[in-house]
Design a protein around this motif. Structure first.
Motif, PDB file in Angstrom:
ATOM      1  N   GLY A  54       0.038   9.540   5.159  1.00  0.00           N
ATOM      2  CA  GLY A  54      -0.113   8.094   5.221  1.00  0.00           C
ATOM      3  C   GLY A  54       1.139   7.409   5.720  1.00  0.00           C
ATOM      4  O   GLY A  54       1.076   6.498   6.559  1.00  0.00           O
ATOM      5  N   LEU A  55       2.280   7.832   5.201  1.00  0.00           N
ATOM      6  CA  LEU A  55       3.540   7.242   5.660  1.00  0.00           C
ATOM      7  C   LEU A  55       3.782   7.531   7.129  1.00  0.00           C
ATOM      8  O   LEU A  55       4.212   6.646   7.896  1.00  0.00           O
TER       9      LEU A  55
ATOM     10  N   VAL B 125       9.503   3.919   0.692  1.00  0.00           N
ATOM     11  CA  VAL B 125       9.489   5.096  -0.188  1.00  0.00           C
ATOM     12  C   VAL B 125      10.282   4.822  -1.458  1.00  0.00           C
ATOM     13  O   VAL B 125       9.855   5.153  -2.575  1.00  0.00           O
ATOM     14  N   LEU B 126      11.460   4.212  -1.306  1.00  0.00           N
ATOM     15  CA  LEU B 126      12.308   3.927  -2.468  1.00  0.00           C
ATOM     16  C   LEU B 126      11.597   2.996  -3.441  1.00  0.00           C
ATOM     17  O   LEU B 126      11.646   3.200  -4.658  1.00  0.00           O
ATOM     18  N   ALA B 127      10.930   1.979  -2.894  1.00  0.00           N
ATOM     19  CA  ALA B 127      10.182   1.076  -3.774  1.00  0.00           C
ATOM     20  C   ALA B 127       9.103   1.840  -4.535  1.00  0.00           C
ATOM     21  O   ALA B 127       8.893   1.628  -5.735  1.00  0.00           O
ATOM     22  N   GLY B 128       8.403   2.747  -3.834  1.00  0.00           N
ATOM     23  CA  GLY B 128       7.379   3.544  -4.497  1.00  0.00           C
ATOM     24  C   GLY B 128       7.945   4.471  -5.550  1.00  0.00           C
ATOM     25  O   GLY B 128       7.343   4.657  -6.617  1.00  0.00           O
ATOM     26  N   VAL B 129       9.116   5.059  -5.284  1.00  0.00           N
ATOM     27  CA  VAL B 129       9.753   5.959  -6.249  1.00  0.00           C
ATOM     28  C   VAL B 129      10.137   5.201  -7.516  1.00  0.00           C
ATOM     29  O   VAL B 129       9.914   5.686  -8.635  1.00  0.00           O
ATOM     30  N   VAL B 130      10.685   4.017  -7.354  1.00  0.00           N
ATOM     31  CA  VAL B 130      11.076   3.228  -8.525  1.00  0.00           C
ATOM     32  C   VAL B 130       9.848   2.884  -9.371  1.00  0.00           C
ATOM     33  O   VAL B 130       9.842   3.056 -10.598  1.00  0.00           O
TER      34      VAL B 130
ATOM     35  N   ALA C 231       8.533  12.513   2.053  1.00  0.00           N
ATOM     36  CA  ALA C 231       8.344  11.210   2.677  1.00  0.00           C
ATOM     37  C   ALA C 231       9.390  10.953   3.753  1.00  0.00           C
ATOM     38  O   ALA C 231       9.085  10.396   4.818  1.00  0.00           O
ATOM     39  N   SER C 232      10.621  11.347   3.480  1.00  0.00           N
ATOM     40  CA  SER C 232      11.674  11.153   4.479  1.00  0.00           C
ATOM     41  C   SER C 232      11.392  11.955   5.740  1.00  0.00           C
ATOM     42  O   SER C 232      11.611  11.475   6.865  1.00  0.00           O
ATOM     43  N   LEU C 233      10.908  13.177   5.564  1.00  0.00           N
ATOM     44  CA  LEU C 233      10.584  14.008   6.727  1.00  0.00           C
ATOM     45  C   LEU C 233       9.460  13.382   7.538  1.00  0.00           C
ATOM     46  O   LEU C 233       9.502  13.367   8.785  1.00  0.00           O
TER      47      LEU C 233
ATOM     48  N   LEU D 180       0.816  -1.212   0.000  1.00  0.00           N
ATOM     49  CA  LEU D 180       0.000   0.000   0.000  1.00  0.00           C
ATOM     50  C   LEU D 180       0.851   1.263   0.000  1.00  0.00           C
ATOM     51  O   LEU D 180       0.586   2.202  -0.764  1.00  0.00           O
ATOM     52  N   ILE D 181       1.859   1.318   0.875  1.00  0.00           N
ATOM     53  CA  ILE D 181       2.664   2.550   0.968  1.00  0.00           C
ATOM     54  C   ILE D 181       3.447   2.810  -0.318  1.00  0.00           C
ATOM     55  O   ILE D 181       3.425   3.933  -0.850  1.00  0.00           O
ATOM     56  N   PRO D 182       4.175   1.835  -0.892  1.00  0.00           N
ATOM     57  CA  PRO D 182       4.827   2.116  -2.182  1.00  0.00           C
ATOM     58  C   PRO D 182       3.837   2.518  -3.274  1.00  0.00           C
ATOM     59  O   PRO D 182       4.153   3.371  -4.106  1.00  0.00           O
ATOM     60  N   ALA D 183       2.632   1.914  -3.258  1.00  0.00           N
ATOM     61  CA  ALA D 183       1.629   2.302  -4.254  1.00  0.00           C
ATOM     62  C   ALA D 183       1.242   3.759  -4.087  1.00  0.00           C
ATOM     63  O   ALA D 183       1.101   4.509  -5.068  1.00  0.00           O
ATOM     64  N   GLU D 184       1.076   4.187  -2.836  1.00  0.00           N
ATOM     65  CA  GLU D 184       0.708   5.575  -2.569  1.00  0.00           C
ATOM     66  C   GLU D 184       1.806   6.529  -3.020  1.00  0.00           C
ATOM     67  O   GLU D 184       1.542   7.563  -3.658  1.00  0.00           O
TER      68      GLU D 184
END
Length: 814
Positions: free
Chosen positions: A706-707, A747-752, A791-793, A427-431
């Motif tokens: 969400g994150l 986050v990295l998975a979602g960015v890719v 996302a990192s913040l 869910l989070i990478p999808a978002e």
């Protein structure tokens, strides 16, 4: 098997109790869904009004526009040669009728002198082709079209109401249009504006064509428009095939004027919508992504609630509750939340729709946009689907938990479990991916709009004020008097304090009116061939116009007060004109002449100016020639360009008073600035770029929230683990890195995934972009940076909770 009514009531009461237990969490979920559903409702209301709703005519699917195709050019002209259109009327068999019209304006007497009203000059069959007759009185008869006909008119319902007090006795009486008495034949129904709706948002009157189009020369030019009604059973494709055959016959019979010219049959609604379709569908896709992100957010929150309620579900399963009942109860909760979000979303849409219409003043069929039964039905279905999408994963996950394991860990503050972590890992990478995709699209449009605004239009638009002046027809104001009035008006404007320079022109850049091309003749040069005679766009100007617009003089001089009516003819041409017609030659001093509809002019070229973008900010300058208004006055409106010497804020009232004082028959209105004219010409790309930017930042915000929520909930479920790590010697910084690292992996998975999706889908936007590649590196890099930093913040703020765990307190949870 359908649930019993008592069970449904129980589920609803139970859902209400569960929702009310955590009001803040409920409020967050409802607001999140309201943003997504409200945005979709607002954009769908525009799509429904512009694209989906049928035109307000009988048999609207059989109404078409007939346009011409220029020789060796891919684009189609939305104007037609009236002589060619007359041949279409005589030869075409696919249509019940072909009606002709062109836009017009007239002056109407008013308490202040006169006002300008917008209208159309039409063929007698215009109303019958559209299938709409007057609500009061009658339309035009066939013998009321032509040079011998008496002046008659049909009024719009709006003009009849506003100017004549909705007096039914006006039918049969006369009203003055441009100083001539016209007998009012009828009043059209409320809201009717005719085919002119494609060009204007209103049409106040209609008058019949007062000349015989079949007596016009074939080289008269392209300035009419044609609307037609297909016969029953005739498709657009079949009609276009017939029109192509007619064009070929005309080209064979009249090669000098028709060779190479074709035709296009376009459904009337498609003509109304124009280029707005692609932009609106793109925006609808964007708000769909926002809703998906909102759904993922709420699904994560519901998953967190389900984890917290594992013991409750375990107990209920232990006493005999079935999995289907648990799933149904959780879906009832999410449906209730979704319907509450939809109700709030409709309110947000009601507030947003007027803003959308103001942001896009050129939106076609804007009067049809609003919330209605279709829009509300769409919102209801969308909210139900949203409730199911949001609730199904948490419901299946929670209802499928192991009863014994759930009861064993109920009081120990256990972790979320492997299945929940796997769901969050999706869910989070999808978002994040959806947010990045939307942000990249917005970045491309913002970059494209920036490129548009950086284009040099060929003049300096800063602070220039524009005023439109409508003059009476030549029958009421001879040319000598027209020249005198415009000259006197310019003198009074220049006498005002704060005015540096002023001038007038017959066709204002980017305004979309009176952009007429004339065939040319050059002294000492033979004809270049009948198929491609030399031509250029005509502008009548007064002295000072070139200076007022800040145009660049390349060589020679501009037109001056010395270029009077009795002086030798003078012409200023554009650089494109000089390059096109005098390549490698000196244009200054060369004689040029034109003939059009009985008018003629000849003069010598005295100057060359830089080209100006007239039709579109993205279209390169055309060949243009400027002649003194005093030597060739035109019947069309004139546009004054006034450049102030200082602050122009308080100058407009003085300008209006000075210009109107010259002659009460002149209509002076539409005071605006050149900067606003440019802004209106790029309204659609600005509209798209702004909304995409808003939607993308909403999406990034939702993804960050969400994150943060996921990391925070994960930390709360791992309190014992954090305490044990601290007790065994781990420092707070190590815990901070651990939690942030886990969040950043998602986050990295979602960015890719988002980058791969963007590379695939942004190519669909290529036709909507200007000067920017669909894979623009800067847009991609900035978007990745924004998503990554945000996302990192969010992960870092949530992880601070983990680094502050008290090991003693956490071990007591064991």
């Amino acid at each position: 098997m359908l649930p019993k009514l008592d069970e449904v009531r129980q589920d609803l009461r139970f859902a209400g109790r569960q929702i009310s237990r955590k009001p803040w969490l409920t409020a967050v979920m409802v607001l999140t869904l309201a943003l997504g559903i409200g945005a979709n409702t607002a954009i769908f209301s525009v799509i429904e009004g512009v694209l989906l709703r049928p035109l307000e005519y009988p048999g609207p699917d059989r109404l078409v526009m007939i346009w011409e195709r220029a020789p060796e050019a891919p684009e189609i002209f939305n104007v037609v040669n009236p002589r060619t259109a007359a041949d279409w009327q005589d030869q075409a068999r696919s249509f019940e009728g072909i009606a002709l019209f062109h836009l017009a304006s007239a002056t109407l007497p008013d308490d202040r002198g006169a006002v300008r009203v917008a209208g159309a000059t039409v063929s007698a069959n215009y109303f019958s082709v559209l299938g709409v007759g007057p609500a009061l009185g009658r339309g035009f008869a066939a013998d009321e079209e032509g040079p011998q006909s008496r002046p008659v008119t049909v009024l719009s319902h709006a003009l009849w109401t506003q100017r004549f007090g909705a007096d039914p006795s006006i039918v049969g009486k006369t009203v003055q249009l441009d100083g001539r008495d016209h007998v009012v034949l009828g009043i059209m129904p409320r809201g009717f504006v005719g085919a002119a709706h494609y060009f204007f948002d209103r049409c106040d009157f209609w008058v019949p064509i007062d000349f015989d189009i079949r007596q016009l020369p074939r080289d008269v030019g392209h300035w009419f428009r044609a609307v037609a009604r297909l016969k029953p059973g005739i498709s657009v494709g079949r009609a276009e095939t017939e029109m192509t055959a007619i064009s070929e016959r005309l080209a064979a019979s009249f090669p000098a004027t028709n060779d190479g010219w074709g035709s296009a049959v376009v459904p009337l609604k498609e003509a109304f919508v124009g280029d707005s379709r692609a932009a609106l569908l793109m925006l609808f896709g964007a708000v769909g992504l926002v809703l998906l992100i909102a759904c993922v957010n709420v699904a994560n929150l519901m998953l967190s609630r389900a984890v917290d309620r594992r013991a409750e579900f375990a107990v209920r399963c232990a006493v005999g509750a079935g999995r289907a009942r648990l799933v149904r109860q959780l879906l009832v909760e999410t449906l209730a939340l979704s319907l509450a979000g939809a109700a709030l979303g409709v309110l947000l849409a009601e507030w947003a729709i007027p803003i959308l219409l103001r942001l896009s003043p050129a939106l076609p069929r804007a009067s049809s946009v609003g919330t209605n039964g279709s829009v509300l039905a769409f919102t209801f279905v969308l909210s139900c689907m949203t409730g199911i999408v949001v609730g199904v994963l948490p419901a299946l996950s929670a209802s499928g938990a192991n009863v014994q394991a759930a009861l064993h860990s109920a009081g120990r503050g256990g972790s979320e479990g492997r299945e929940v972590r796997r769901l969050r890992g999706v869910l989070i990478p999808a978002e994040v991916a959806l947010s990045l995709l939307l942000l990249i699209g917005a970045g491309l449009f913002v970059r494209s709009f920036a490129r548009l605004m950086a284009i040099d239009p060929g003049f300096d638009a800063k602070d220039v004020i524009i005023a439109r002046v409508d003059l009476p027809p030549a029958s009421d104001m001879p040319n000598a008097q027209r020249i005198q009035r415009i000259s006197e008006m310019q003198a009074r404007v220049l006498a005002l304090p704060g005015v540096a320079v002023a001038g007038a022109v017959s066709s204002l850049p980017l305004y979309g009116l009176n952009n007429v091309s004339f065939s040319l003749e050059f002294e000492g040069r033979s004809e270049r061939g009948a198929r491609d005679p030399p031509s250029a766009f005509y502008r009548a100007v007064t002295p000072g116009y070139v200076e007022a617009m800040g145009m660049t003089l390349r060589t020679g001089r501009t037109l001056s007060e010395e270029d009077r009516a009795d002086a030798p003819g003078a012409v200023v041409v554009s650089r494109v004109f000089a390059d096109q017609h005098f390549a490698g030659e000196e244009p200054l001093g060369r004689r040029v002449a034109f003939h059009w509809a009985g008018a003629s002019f000849d003069g010598r070229i005295v100057g060359v100016v830089e080209g100006v973008r007239y039709n579109s900010i993205t279209q390169r300058p055309d060949a243009e020639f400027y002649v003194p208004y005093a030597q060739h006055p035109v019947q069309s409106p004139m546009f004054f360009a006034i450049r102030p010497s200082g602050n122009a804020t308080n100058l407009v009232p003085s300008l209006r008073e000075a210009m109107r004082s010259v002659d009460s028959r002149l209509v002076v209105d539409e005071f605006t600035t050149v900067e606003r004219v440019i802004g209106a010409s790029v309204a659609q790309p600005r509209f798209s770029a702004f909304l995409l930017a808003v939607f993308s930042f909403v999406a990034v915000f939702l993804a960050a929230v969400g994150l943060y929520g996921v990391v925070s909930h994960s930390v709360s479920k791992r309190t014992r683990e954090m305490g044990i790590r601290l007790a065994l010697g781990a420092d707070h910084a190590a815990l901070l890195r651990l939690v942030v690292g886990e969040g950043l992996r998602l986050v990295l998975a979602g960015v890719v995934v988002g980058l791969l999706a963007a590379l695939a889908f942004t190519r669909l936007l290529s036709s909507l972009l200007y000067g920017v590649s669909s894979t623009d590196p800067l847009a991609f890099a900035v978007s990745v940076a924004v998503v990554g930093v945000t996302a990192s913040l969010a992960a870092y703020i949530a992880a601070l909770r983990a680094s502050g765990v008290d090991p003693v307190q956490s071990l007591r949870l064991q």
